[in-house]
Design a protein around this motif. Structure first.
Motif, PDB file in Angstrom:
ATOM      1  N   GLY A 163       1.205  -0.838  -0.213  1.00  0.00           N
ATOM      2  CA  GLY A 163       0.139   0.016   0.064  1.00  0.00           C
ATOM      3  C   GLY A 163       1.215   1.212   0.141  1.00  0.00           C
ATOM      4  O   GLY A 163       2.031   1.104   0.241  1.00  0.00           O
ATOM      5  N   GLY A 164      -0.374   2.342   0.132  1.00  0.00           N
ATOM      6  CA  GLY A 164       1.022   3.646   0.154  1.00  0.00           C
ATOM      7  C   GLY A 164       1.602   4.199  -1.023  1.00  0.00           C
ATOM      8  O   GLY A 164       1.390   3.576  -2.149  1.00  0.00           O
ATOM      9  N   GLN A 165       3.179   4.316  -0.676  1.00  0.00           N
ATOM     10  CA  GLN A 165       3.708   5.370  -1.388  1.00  0.00           C
ATOM     11  C   GLN A 165       4.505   3.861  -2.571  1.00  0.00           C
ATOM     12  O   GLN A 165       4.955   4.202  -3.493  1.00  0.00           O
ATOM     13  N   ARG A 166       4.710   2.517  -1.514  1.00  0.00           N
ATOM     14  CA  ARG A 166       5.459   1.541  -2.339  1.00  0.00           C
ATOM     15  C   ARG A 166       3.993   1.078  -3.575  1.00  0.00           C
ATOM     16  O   ARG A 166       4.360   0.906  -4.718  1.00  0.00           O
ATOM     17  N   LEU A 167       2.753   0.962  -3.506  1.00  0.00           N
ATOM     18  CA  LEU A 167       1.723   0.850  -3.852  1.00  0.00           C
ATOM     19  C   LEU A 167       2.095   2.063  -5.262  1.00  0.00           C
ATOM     20  O   LEU A 167       1.676   1.292  -6.206  1.00  0.00           O
ATOM     21  N   ARG A 168       2.113   2.858  -4.927  1.00  0.00           N
ATOM     22  CA  ARG A 168       2.386   3.928  -6.098  1.00  0.00           C
ATOM     23  C   ARG A 168       3.398   4.012  -6.866  1.00  0.00           C
ATOM     24  O   ARG A 168       3.209   3.609  -8.245  1.00  0.00           O
ATOM     25  N   GLU A 169       4.762   3.628  -6.191  1.00  0.00           N
ATOM     26  CA  GLU A 169       5.458   3.267  -7.212  1.00  0.00           C
ATOM     27  C   GLU A 169       5.432   1.606  -7.777  1.00  0.00           C
ATOM     28  O   GLU A 169       6.004   1.406  -9.048  1.00  0.00           O
ATOM     29  N   ARG A 170       5.017   0.255  -6.884  1.00  0.00           N
ATOM     30  CA  ARG A 170       4.738  -0.662  -7.638  1.00  0.00           C
ATOM     31  C   ARG A 170       4.277  -0.626  -9.203  1.00  0.00           C
ATOM     32  O   ARG A 170       4.384  -0.698 -10.297  1.00  0.00           O
ATOM     33  N   LYS A 171       3.157   0.862  -8.740  1.00  0.00           N
ATOM     34  CA  LYS A 171       2.022   1.088  -9.955  1.00  0.00           C
ATOM     35  C   LYS A 171       2.908   1.207 -11.149  1.00  0.00           C
ATOM     36  O   LYS A 171       2.863   1.196 -13.015  1.00  0.00           O
ATOM     37  N   GLN A 172       3.526   2.433 -11.004  1.00  0.00           N
ATOM     38  CA  GLN A 172       4.464   3.145 -11.874  1.00  0.00           C
ATOM     39  C   GLN A 172       5.469   2.615 -12.346  1.00  0.00           C
ATOM     40  O   GLN A 172       5.563   2.191 -14.065  1.00  0.00           O
ATOM     41  N   TYR A 173       6.001   2.019 -12.607  1.00  0.00           N
ATOM     42  CA  TYR A 173       6.818   0.312 -12.234  1.00  0.00           C
ATOM     43  C   TYR A 173       6.362  -0.236 -13.528  1.00  0.00           C
ATOM     44  O   TYR A 173       6.605  -0.871 -14.842  1.00  0.00           O
ATOM     45  N   ILE A 174       5.114  -0.947 -13.140  1.00  0.00           N
ATOM     46  CA  ILE A 174       4.479  -1.742 -13.289  1.00  0.00           C
ATOM     47  C   ILE A 174       3.850  -1.563 -15.178  1.00  0.00           C
ATOM     48  O   ILE A 174       3.697  -2.063 -16.607  1.00  0.00           O
ATOM     49  N   LEU A 175       3.035  -0.279 -14.621  1.00  0.00           N
ATOM     50  CA  LEU A 175       2.399   0.009 -15.961  1.00  0.00           C
ATOM     51  C   LEU A 175       3.367   0.537 -17.181  1.00  0.00           C
ATOM     52  O   LEU A 175       3.300   0.212 -18.614  1.00  0.00           O
ATOM     53  N   GLU A 176       4.688   1.206 -17.315  1.00  0.00           N
ATOM     54  CA  GLU A 176       5.307   1.187 -17.655  1.00  0.00           C
ATOM     55  C   GLU A 176       6.319   0.648 -18.147  1.00  0.00           C
ATOM     56  O   GLU A 176       6.092  -0.197 -19.595  1.00  0.00           O
ATOM     57  N   MET A 177       6.686  -0.765 -17.419  1.00  0.00           N
ATOM     58  CA  MET A 177       7.014  -2.482 -17.975  1.00  0.00           C
ATOM     59  C   MET A 177       5.780  -2.888 -18.568  1.00  0.00           C
ATOM     60  O   MET A 177       6.560  -3.711 -20.065  1.00  0.00           O
ATOM     61  N   ALA A 178       4.853  -3.066 -18.738  1.00  0.00           N
ATOM     62  CA  ALA A 178       3.520  -3.643 -19.478  1.00  0.00           C
ATOM     63  C   ALA A 178       3.434  -2.867 -20.503  1.00  0.00           C
ATOM     64  O   ALA A 178       2.780  -2.861 -21.153  1.00  0.00           O
ATOM     65  N   ASN A 179       3.997  -1.283 -20.981  1.00  0.00           N
ATOM     66  CA  ASN A 179       3.683  -0.273 -21.905  1.00  0.00           C
ATOM     67  C   ASN A 179       1.831   0.272 -21.704  1.00  0.00           C
ATOM     68  O   ASN A 179       1.511   0.107 -22.524  1.00  0.00           O
ATOM     69  N   LEU A 180       1.189   0.335 -20.405  1.00  0.00           N
ATOM     70  CA  LEU A 180       0.111   0.201 -19.906  1.00  0.00           C
ATOM     71  C   LEU A 180      -0.098   1.706 -19.254  1.00  0.00           C
ATOM     72  O   LEU A 180      -1.429   2.131 -19.305  1.00  0.00           O
ATOM     73  N   LYS A 181       0.895   2.389 -19.854  1.00  0.00           N
ATOM     74  CA  LYS A 181       0.572   3.668 -19.522  1.00  0.00           C
ATOM     75  C   LYS A 181       0.015   4.694 -20.669  1.00  0.00           C
ATOM     76  O   LYS A 181      -0.448   4.606 -21.578  1.00  0.00           O
ATOM     77  N   GLY A 182      -1.099   5.499 -19.532  1.00  0.00           N
ATOM     78  CA  GLY A 182      -2.048   5.844 -20.191  1.00  0.00           C
ATOM     79  C   GLY A 182      -3.252   5.145 -20.240  1.00  0.00           C
ATOM     80  O   GLY A 182      -4.248   5.963 -20.817  1.00  0.00           O
ATOM     81  N   ARG A 183      -2.912   3.932 -19.889  1.00  0.00           N
ATOM     82  CA  ARG A 183      -4.209   3.168 -20.219  1.00  0.00           C
ATOM     83  C   ARG A 183      -4.884   2.555 -18.663  1.00  0.00           C
ATOM     84  O   ARG A 183      -6.322   1.796 -18.700  1.00  0.00           O
ATOM     85  N   GLU A 184      -4.655   3.305 -18.005  1.00  0.00           N
ATOM     86  CA  GLU A 184      -4.523   2.985 -16.091  1.00  0.00           C
ATOM     87  C   GLU A 184      -6.647   3.262 -15.890  1.00  0.00           C
ATOM     88  O   GLU A 184      -7.160   2.724 -15.183  1.00  0.00           O
ATOM     89  N   ARG A 185      -6.920   3.470 -16.701  1.00  0.00           N
ATOM     90  CA  ARG A 185      -9.209   4.108 -16.660  1.00  0.00           C
ATOM     91  C   ARG A 185      -9.711   3.238 -17.403  1.00  0.00           C
ATOM     92  O   ARG A 185     -10.621   3.613 -16.814  1.00  0.00           O
ATOM     93  N   GLU A 186      -8.673   2.708 -18.537  1.00  0.00           N
ATOM     94  CA  GLU A 186      -9.370   1.968 -19.033  1.00  0.00           C
ATOM     95  C   GLU A 186      -9.742   0.368 -18.125  1.00  0.00           C
ATOM     96  O   GLU A 186      -9.563  -0.270 -17.244  1.00  0.00           O
ATOM     97  N   MET A 187     -11.154  -0.082 -18.899  1.00  0.00           N
ATOM     98  CA  MET A 187     -12.104  -1.218 -18.177  1.00  0.00           C
ATOM     99  C   MET A 187     -11.375  -2.332 -18.456  1.00  0.00           C
ATOM    100  O   MET A 187     -10.431  -2.716 -19.944  1.00  0.00           O
ATOM    101  N   THR A 188     -10.484  -3.046 -17.650  1.00  0.00           N
ATOM    102  CA  THR A 188     -10.088  -4.571 -18.152  1.00  0.00           C
ATOM    103  C   THR A 188     -10.164  -5.091 -19.328  1.00  0.00           C
ATOM    104  O   THR A 188      -9.936  -5.640 -19.947  1.00  0.00           O
TER     105      THR A 188
END
Ligand SMILES: Nc1ncnc2c1ncn2[C@@H]1O[C@H](COP(=O)(O)OP(=O)(O)OP(=O)(O)O)[C@@H](O)[C@H]1O
Ligand SMILES: [Mg+2]
Length: 319
Positions: free
Chosen positions: A110-135
């Protein structure tokens, strides 16, 4: 201290009623390596993973994952590993970001670690910009990378991926494997099941499973050099379909298979059969362009070890 082996399975077996799904399999996975578990449908891959993760209790045998006993310490195992099941367990009616939050909750990130991990994963998985898309609106390749992202949210030491690339296009498969290499370089041990023989070449070690039994094991190189009984001759000729049935009908060889537009003949002392093969094909008026003894591919070894195991099973039943 890290264990030399992240997974040790000894004579693991699982029966459902009188059906044996996994038949006393033994193997080790060295810490840090990518281990490929290959087998046809229903051969026991998922059942083996479920036993290793403590989701299913073995009928016989023992095992450890990251040094923990798979029966008595599965809680500890599940905290330290990431698991991408065969049906990616994503929530379709959540957005990309909400899925990551959900798994953060599950893994206690949670918290700061979750924010950092999410950023890392979104970048790694090339999902940046799609955060709000329905799965549910993501295509196969995106969903697959998001599922991998949820499995690594808590930075597990080891990943279990059950046919992560099934039904995904070749470009997305390649991108997915690039991610696996990246994780592997960071030190993550990876257990991956697949049907794709080209993916097997990317693994540092492999086991082939068929009818619940391990039929071949080793590095891709070892498997190609030592497991194969017999040689492979590659034939380039006109009308490969006709040539295939002609050579099969001759019953002279252990195996005759189509390999793109080429034919692979597996058998013993093939050099001595060269003139016979030439004659059989000429009788069908098929022009032969080349016939060469070649190093077997993983696919050749896979098919031949499966046939060998089938023969053994038939002999066991007959006796
Ligand atoms: N809970 C169960 N009850 C009865 N049979 C089962 C159960 N789970 C699996 N099996 C059977 O055990 C065998 C091995 O199944 P498993 O799912 O491990 O195969 P798999 O190698 O993962 O196949 P696939 O490539 O299709 O995913 C199959 O014949 C399957 O039908
Ligand atoms: Mg399966």
């Amino acid at each position: 201290m890290q264990n030399e082996y992240s997974v040790v399975a000894e004579e693991l077996a699982k029966t459902f009623g009188d059906f044996t799904a996994v038949d006393h399999v033994s193997f080790q996975i060295r810490t840090g390596e990518i281990f490929g578990f290959l087998g046809p449908n229903g051969s026991g891959k998922t059942t083996t993973i479920r036993m290793l993760l403590g989701l299913l209790s073995p009928t016989e045998g023992t095992g450890t994952v990251l040094g923990y006993d798979i029966v008595k310490q599965s809680e500890k195992i599940r905290k330290r590993i990431g698991y991408m099941s065969q049906q990616f367990s994503l929530y379709n009616d959540l957005t990309v970001s909400e899925n990551l939050n959900f798994y953060g909750g599950t893994y206690g990130v949670g918290g700061q670690r979750l924010r950092e991990r999410k950023q890392y994963i979104l970048e790694m998985a090339n999902l940046k910009g799609r955060e709000r898309e329905m799965t549910k609106n993501l295509s196969g390749g995106w969903k697959q990378r998001l599922a991998l992202g949820t499995a690594i949210l808590h930075e597990p030491e080891m990943l279990f991926l059950d046919e992560p690339t099934a039904g995904v296009d070749p470009i997305s498969r390649r991108a997915f494997w690039d991610l696996l290499y990246e994780l592997s370089h960071q030190g993550t041990t990876i257990f991956v099941t697949t049907h794709y023989l080209d993916e097997a070449e990317h693994c540092q070690s492999l086991a082939f499973i068929h009818l619940g039994r391990i039929v071949a094991r080793g590095t891709p190189q070892e498997i190609k050099e030592t497991i194969m009984k017999g040689e492979v001759m590659e034939i380039d000729c006109a009308d490969p379909d006709v040539a295939l049935s002609t050579l099969r009908d001759s019953s002279l060889f252990d195996e005759v298979a189509l390999y793109g537009a080429l034919i692979h003949v597996v058998g013993q002392d093939l050099e001595t059969h060269r003139s016979t093969i030439g004659q059989l094909l000429r009788e069908q008026a098929l022009e032969v362009r080349s016939m060469d003894i070649i190093a077997p591919s993983l696919e050749d070894v896979f098919i031949s070890s499966i046939k060998e195991e089938d023969r053994k099973v038939r002999e066991e039943k007959a006796s």
